[in-house]
Enzyme design. Structure first.
Site, PDB file in Angstrom:
ATOM      1  N   HIS A  95     -75.706   6.622 -53.197  1.00 42.89           N
ATOM      2  CA  HIS A  95     -74.851   5.652 -53.886  1.00 42.89           C
ATOM      3  C   HIS A  95     -73.391   5.863 -53.494  1.00 42.89           C
ATOM      4  O   HIS A  95     -72.681   4.902 -53.150  1.00 42.89           O
ATOM      5  CB  HIS A  95     -75.038   5.805 -55.398  1.00 42.89           C
ATOM      6  CG  HIS A  95     -74.138   4.932 -56.223  1.00 42.89           C
ATOM      7  ND1 HIS A  95     -74.544   3.716 -56.723  1.00 42.89           N
ATOM      8  CD2 HIS A  95     -72.860   5.115 -56.649  1.00 42.89           C
ATOM      9  CE1 HIS A  95     -73.540   3.173 -57.410  1.00 42.89           C
ATOM     10  NE2 HIS A  95     -72.518   4.014 -57.397  1.00 42.89           N
ATOM     11  N   GLU A  96     -72.931   7.116 -53.525  1.00 44.65           N
ATOM     12  CA  GLU A  96     -71.541   7.398 -53.178  1.00 44.65           C
ATOM     13  C   GLU A  96     -71.272   7.120 -51.706  1.00 44.65           C
ATOM     14  O   GLU A  96     -70.207   6.594 -51.339  1.00 44.65           O
ATOM     15  CB  GLU A  96     -71.206   8.862 -53.507  1.00 44.65           C
ATOM     16  CG  GLU A  96     -71.353   9.242 -54.968  1.00 44.65           C
ATOM     17  CD  GLU A  96     -70.521   8.371 -55.902  1.00 44.65           C
ATOM     18  OE1 GLU A  96     -69.427   7.915 -55.496  1.00 44.65           O
ATOM     19  OE2 GLU A  96     -70.959   8.133 -57.032  1.00 44.65           O
ATOM     20  N   HIS A 154     -70.628   3.465 -51.333  1.00 44.24           N
ATOM     21  CA  HIS A 154     -69.273   3.066 -51.703  1.00 44.24           C
ATOM     22  C   HIS A 154     -68.341   3.234 -50.497  1.00 44.24           C
ATOM     23  O   HIS A 154     -67.459   2.403 -50.248  1.00 44.24           O
ATOM     24  CB  HIS A 154     -68.750   3.938 -52.850  1.00 44.24           C
ATOM     25  CG  HIS A 154     -69.122   3.442 -54.217  1.00 44.24           C
ATOM     26  ND1 HIS A 154     -68.760   2.199 -54.682  1.00 44.24           N
ATOM     27  CD2 HIS A 154     -69.797   4.046 -55.237  1.00 44.24           C
ATOM     28  CE1 HIS A 154     -69.205   2.045 -55.921  1.00 44.24           C
ATOM     29  NE2 HIS A 154     -69.840   3.145 -56.280  1.00 44.24           N
ATOM     30  N   GLU A 160     -70.681  -1.440 -57.944  1.00 47.48           N
ATOM     31  CA  GLU A 160     -71.742  -0.526 -58.341  1.00 47.48           C
ATOM     32  C   GLU A 160     -73.115  -1.059 -57.923  1.00 47.48           C
ATOM     33  O   GLU A 160     -73.951  -0.321 -57.401  1.00 47.48           O
ATOM     34  CB  GLU A 160     -71.705  -0.292 -59.850  1.00 47.48           C
ATOM     35  CG  GLU A 160     -70.514   0.512 -60.336  1.00 47.48           C
ATOM     36  CD  GLU A 160     -70.423   1.866 -59.671  1.00 47.48           C
ATOM     37  OE1 GLU A 160     -71.430   2.594 -59.630  1.00 47.48           O
ATOM     38  OE2 GLU A 160     -69.346   2.193 -59.158  1.00 47.48           O
ATOM     39  N   ASP A 207     -75.681   0.484 -55.185  1.00 51.15           N
ATOM     40  CA  ASP A 207     -77.091   0.739 -55.492  1.00 51.15           C
ATOM     41  C   ASP A 207     -77.988   0.088 -54.435  1.00 51.15           C
ATOM     42  O   ASP A 207     -78.941   0.702 -53.940  1.00 51.15           O
ATOM     43  CB  ASP A 207     -77.461   0.173 -56.863  1.00 51.15           C
ATOM     44  CG  ASP A 207     -76.879   0.973 -58.018  1.00 51.15           C
ATOM     45  OD1 ASP A 207     -76.497   2.140 -57.794  1.00 51.15           O
ATOM     46  OD2 ASP A 207     -76.806   0.428 -59.128  1.00 51.15           O
TER      47      ASP A 207
END
Length: 488
Positions: free
Chosen positions: A136-137, A140, A201, A205
């Site tokens: 997930h990070e 980003h 977000e 995901d």
């Protein structure tokens, strides 16, 4: 060794609004986004992101309780690079860090830097769940969310993003002041930024779950972990910190579950390293509810062979922390005899030997271990054992090579300074101290230390030329960083 090097200072906290990133290079249909390269690049180039990221990391080392444990750092970086290898749109190197923090959270910032809170080891049941947070990070970063957010701010209010950047930097060094400054900077546009963050977000995901699957992990781990967060929030008066910085509306959870259900189901076993890292992190770097408990060790003792081995290792960690070295040795010695090249066992046995005032035994063991000339964990343990055995020249021989190949590891410079001091080599001690100060962003102090080192060696010598050249490099860094410090 590594318990000695732990820091205990204030933690820095960066909300999901500030998660960063890199430009797109390639993307398959499922990952495709509108081409943001031109517009986002108008605000920050990749090179600028790398420079700011370098500044950030130095501030983070100085202001946050980073865990400088080579074993744990080796594990999370190997896991992170496995995920990065299956990600699209990667245009910066990635580096992964652990912060000693009992609040559940993770964040990313400029230049591909990802920070995990140590509490993640308590809250993740398996390696796929931990990997889902990291994926997930990473997403980003690869989707360049911060650069896009800054571009949006620049369009709406040309000076707002400049103030926001300064507040972000301040938040690293002083979380309370930084977050207050950020909230003031974004006043009036905050609701729009929150909505944008929620969109980010779900995008992270969506991209992250694909990375997770490609890397060979269970895609169901992502919705499973999100469900754990939702449940904890529902039955607690205080939601997990990660939900304050990573919004979790029902639509996000439903979307993650739907995407995972569309993927081929797989059974993935957590690696031995995951279990070892978990009990080590909980046993050495956690407090309060995040401590290594007998309940967890008993649970692992009844589990599969990997869990059983981690249970034994965890008990040895508990004895080591209590300085009950003989009891720790009774557990580890037979395990090491069966796996003489296991780096987890080599590391703890060297600490046990040193605790028993037998550093030469650690030297003999580590010198004959596979990877003694290449594995970072073994090299640092061996150098430390030489220092403890009052053989600093042998330690310096290892550390001069190590710091050349790992210049960003504070452990190497700290040990080299100790070894140099033990030999009465004051200029070399000052030089090593200067490198450590520079890694913490303390450029003035680093320059002063190197200037003192230069004054202690013969005029015109190769050493003086080397020290003076490094001073010039530090001054250039200082000049570059000054523009970011102005913003804060």
């Amino acid at each position: 060794m590594f318990n000695r090097l732990k820091k205990s200072v204030l933690a820095a906290l960066i909300p999901a609004l500030l998660l960063t990133p890199a430009l797109s290079t390639r993307a398959d249909v499922s990952d495709s986004l509108p081409d943001m390269g031109t517009t986002a690049g108008a605000t920050l180039s990749i090179n600028q992101e790398l420079q700011i990221g370098d500044f950030y990391v130095r501030q983070l080392r100085a202001s946050a309780p980073l865990i400088n444990d080579p074993l744990l750092n080796q594990y999370i970086n190997q896991l992170g690079q496995r995920l990065v290898a299956h990600a699209d749109s990667v245009r910066t190197p990635f580096h992964f860090y652990l912060i000693q923090n009992d609040e559940l959270n993770a964040f990313a910032f400029f230049g591909g830097n990802v920070v995990l809170h140590s509490a993640l080891f308590r809250f993740t049941d398996n390696e796929s769940q931990l990997a889902s947070v990291m994926a997930h990070e990473i997403s980003h970063v690869t989707q360049r969310h911060l650069a896009r957010a800054m571009e949006e701010q620049k369009k709406n209010a040309p000076l707002t993003w400049v103030g926001a950047l300064g507040s972000i930097l301040l938040a690293i060094a002083n979380p309370q002041a930084g977050m207050a400054g950020l909230m003031g900077t974004l006043a009036g546009t905050q609701q729009g930024m929150i909505s944008f963050t929620q969109s980010n977000e779900q995008e992270a995901d969506r991209i992250g779950i694909q990375v997770l699957q490609r890397a060979g992990f269970d895609p169901q781990a992502m919705p499973a972990f999100l469900q754990k967060l939702a449940d904890q929030s529902r039955f607690s008066s205080k939601p997990p910190e990660i939900l304050l910085t990573h919004p979790l509306p029902d639509s996000r959870l439903a979307d993650a579950r739907n995407r995972a259900n569309q993927m081929r189901p797989v059974v993935v076993q957590s690696s031995q390293d995951f279990y070892m890292a978990k009990v080590r992190a909980l046993g050495m770097y956690s407090t309060g509810q995040n401590q290594l408990t007998d309940e967890l060790l008993n649970q692992y003792a009844k589990g599969n062979s990997r869990e059983q081995q981690a249970s034994q290792y965890g008990k040895a960690v508990q004895f080591l922390q209590a300085k009950s070295f003989e009891n720790a040795k009774k557990i580890i010695a037979p395990m090491l005899a069966k796996q003489p090249d296991n780096v987890w066992f080599l590391d703890i046995m060297s600490d046990i030997d040193i605790g028993l005032n037998q550093p030469q035994q650690a030297i003999n063991m580590l010198s004959s271990a596979k990877g003694s000339n290449s594995n970072a964990v073994i090299q640092l343990n061996l150098a430390n054992a030489y220092v403890e055995a009052k053989q600093p020249a042998n330690a310096s021989r290892i550390l001069n090579r190590y710091t050349w190949s790992h210049p960003d590891d504070p452990n190497g410079w700290d040990l080299l300074a100790q070894a140099s001091a033990a030999q009465g080599l004051q200029d070399e001690e000052l030089s090593a101290r200067a490198e450590g100060l520079a890694l913490n962003g303390q450029m003035d102090q680093a320059i002063r230390a190197l200037s003192s080192a230069s004054a202690q060696v013969p005029i015109g010598s190769l050493k003086q030329a080397r020290y003076d050249a490094r001073i010039d490099q530090f001054r250039e860094l200082q000049k570059r960083f000054r523009q970011y410090q102005k913003g804060s």
